[in-house]
Scaffold this motif. Structure first.
Motif, short mmCIF file in Angstrom:
data_model
loop_
_atom_site.label_atom_id
_atom_site.label_comp_id
_atom_site.label_asym_id
_atom_site.label_seq_id
_atom_site.Cartn_x
_atom_site.Cartn_y
_atom_site.Cartn_z
N ALA A 78 0.87 -1.18 0.00
CA ALA A 78 0.00 0.00 0.00
C ALA A 78 0.90 1.23 0.00
CB ALA A 78 -0.91 0.00 1.23
N THR A 79 0.31 2.34 -0.33
CA THR A 79 1.06 3.60 -0.35
C THR A 79 0.20 4.70 0.26
OG1 THR A 79 2.33 5.08 -1.76
CG2 THR A 79 0.30 4.20 -2.70
N ARG A 80 0.86 5.70 0.78
CA ARG A 80 0.13 6.86 1.32
C ARG A 80 0.10 7.94 0.25
NH1 ARG A 80 3.13 5.32 5.88
NH2 ARG A 80 1.82 4.61 7.58
N LEU A 81 -1.06 8.57 0.10
CA LEU A 81 -1.23 9.65 -0.87
C LEU A 81 -1.81 10.87 -0.17
CD1 LEU A 81 -3.07 7.56 -3.62
CD2 LEU A 81 -0.65 8.15 -3.59
N ALA A 82 -1.28 12.03 -0.47
CA ALA A 82 -1.84 13.27 0.07
C ALA A 82 -2.98 13.73 -0.84
CB ALA A 82 -0.76 14.35 0.15
N ASP A 83 -3.99 14.33 -0.24
CA ASP A 83 -5.11 14.89 -0.99
C ASP A 83 -4.61 16.07 -1.83
OD1 ASP A 83 -8.33 14.99 -0.93
OD2 ASP A 83 -7.53 17.03 -1.03
N ASP A 84 -5.10 16.17 -3.06
CA ASP A 84 -4.65 17.24 -3.96
C ASP A 84 -5.03 18.63 -3.46
OD1 ASP A 84 -3.53 15.39 -5.69
OD2 ASP A 84 -5.35 15.25 -6.92
N ASP A 85 -6.18 18.73 -2.80
CA ASP A 85 -6.67 20.03 -2.35
C ASP A 85 -6.26 20.38 -0.92
OD1 ASP A 85 -7.96 20.43 -4.81
OD2 ASP A 85 -9.70 19.27 -4.13
N ASP A 86 -6.11 19.37 -0.09
CA ASP A 86 -5.77 19.60 1.32
C ASP A 86 -4.67 18.61 1.71
OD1 ASP A 86 -5.59 19.89 4.06
OD2 ASP A 86 -7.76 19.94 4.38
N ILE A 90 -4.57 12.51 4.33
CA ILE A 90 -3.77 11.41 3.77
C ILE A 90 -4.69 10.23 3.48
CG2 ILE A 90 -1.88 9.79 4.23
CD1 ILE A 90 -0.94 12.67 3.97
N TYR A 91 -4.46 9.64 2.33
CA TYR A 91 -5.20 8.44 1.92
C TYR A 91 -4.24 7.25 1.90
CZ TYR A 91 -8.80 11.62 0.21
OH TYR A 91 -9.75 12.60 0.11
N LEU A 92 -4.82 6.08 2.01
CA LEU A 92 -4.08 4.84 1.83
C LEU A 92 -4.61 4.23 0.54
CD1 LEU A 92 -1.95 3.43 3.57
CD2 LEU A 92 -3.77 2.04 4.55
N ALA A 93 -3.70 3.75 -0.31
CA ALA A 93 -4.09 3.13 -1.58
C ALA A 93 -3.33 1.83 -1.75
CB ALA A 93 -3.81 4.07 -2.75
N ILE A 94 -3.94 0.88 -2.42
CA ILE A 94 -3.31 -0.41 -2.66
C ILE A 94 -2.39 -0.30 -3.88
CG2 ILE A 94 -5.17 -1.30 -4.12
CD1 ILE A 94 -4.76 -4.03 -2.61
N THR A 95 -1.28 -1.02 -3.85
CA THR A 95 -0.35 -1.06 -4.98
C THR A 95 -0.63 -2.31 -5.81
OG1 THR A 95 1.29 -2.33 -3.75
CG2 THR A 95 1.46 0.09 -3.61
N ASP A 96 0.02 -2.42 -6.95
CA ASP A 96 -0.12 -3.62 -7.78
C ASP A 96 0.35 -4.86 -7.01
OD1 ASP A 96 -1.17 -2.18 -9.88
OD2 ASP A 96 0.72 -2.04 -10.97
#
Length: 141
Positions: A78-86, A90-96
């Motif tokens: 998984a990876t952490r992603l910052a919100d584009d607007d704020d 922080i979001y968590l997203a699954i990787t391949d």
């Protein structure tokens, strides 16, 4: 239900759960627990998600989810992603790699379920599913 029976029921449920966890750990040699797979499955099904939303959905505490996600990120599942607007969000997203692992976990989980639940008729399996859904619904409300 008599008091004696309720404790027998709880004990029987615990035995089945413990058996499943032990068998799962023997089969799935990835140094990850079932909770890690649940988080990855949530991300697979729902896309990037805020950790607080994942914790709420899975019935986990935020600190538990933080611990789980730390290992998932460390293993590049998984990876952490910052919100584009704020950027504070922080979001968590699954990787391949995480998607591949969820697929493997599901395949091995099918074998585990088959070995256990094939002892029940299709009707008994449906009854058990119905009972667990009803119990889960009652504890969420």
């Amino acid at each position: 239900m008599k008091e004696k029976n309720i404790f027998g029921l709880i004990h029987s449920m615990d035995q089945v759960t413990n058996y499943l966890i032990i068998q799962w750990n023997k089969m799935f040699n990835e140094s990850l627990g079932i909770s890690h797979i649940l988080v990855l499955s949530h991300l697979k099904d729902n896309g990037k998600s805020r950790p607080s939303d994942i914790a709420r959905t899975l019935g986990l505490t935020p600190p538990t989810l933080t611990h789980l996600s730390e290992k998932l990120v460390q293993k590049k599942l998984a990876t952490r992603l910052a919100d584009d607007d704020d950027r504070r969000i922080i979001y968590l997203a699954i990787t391949d790699k995480g998607l591949d692992l969820v697929k493997k976990a599901n395949e091995e989980g099918k074998t585990l379920r088959k070995n256990l639940f094939d002892k029940l008729t299709a009707e008994e399996q449906q009854q058990l599913l119905s009972i667990y859904r009803k119990l889960n619904d009652s504890i969420r409300n």
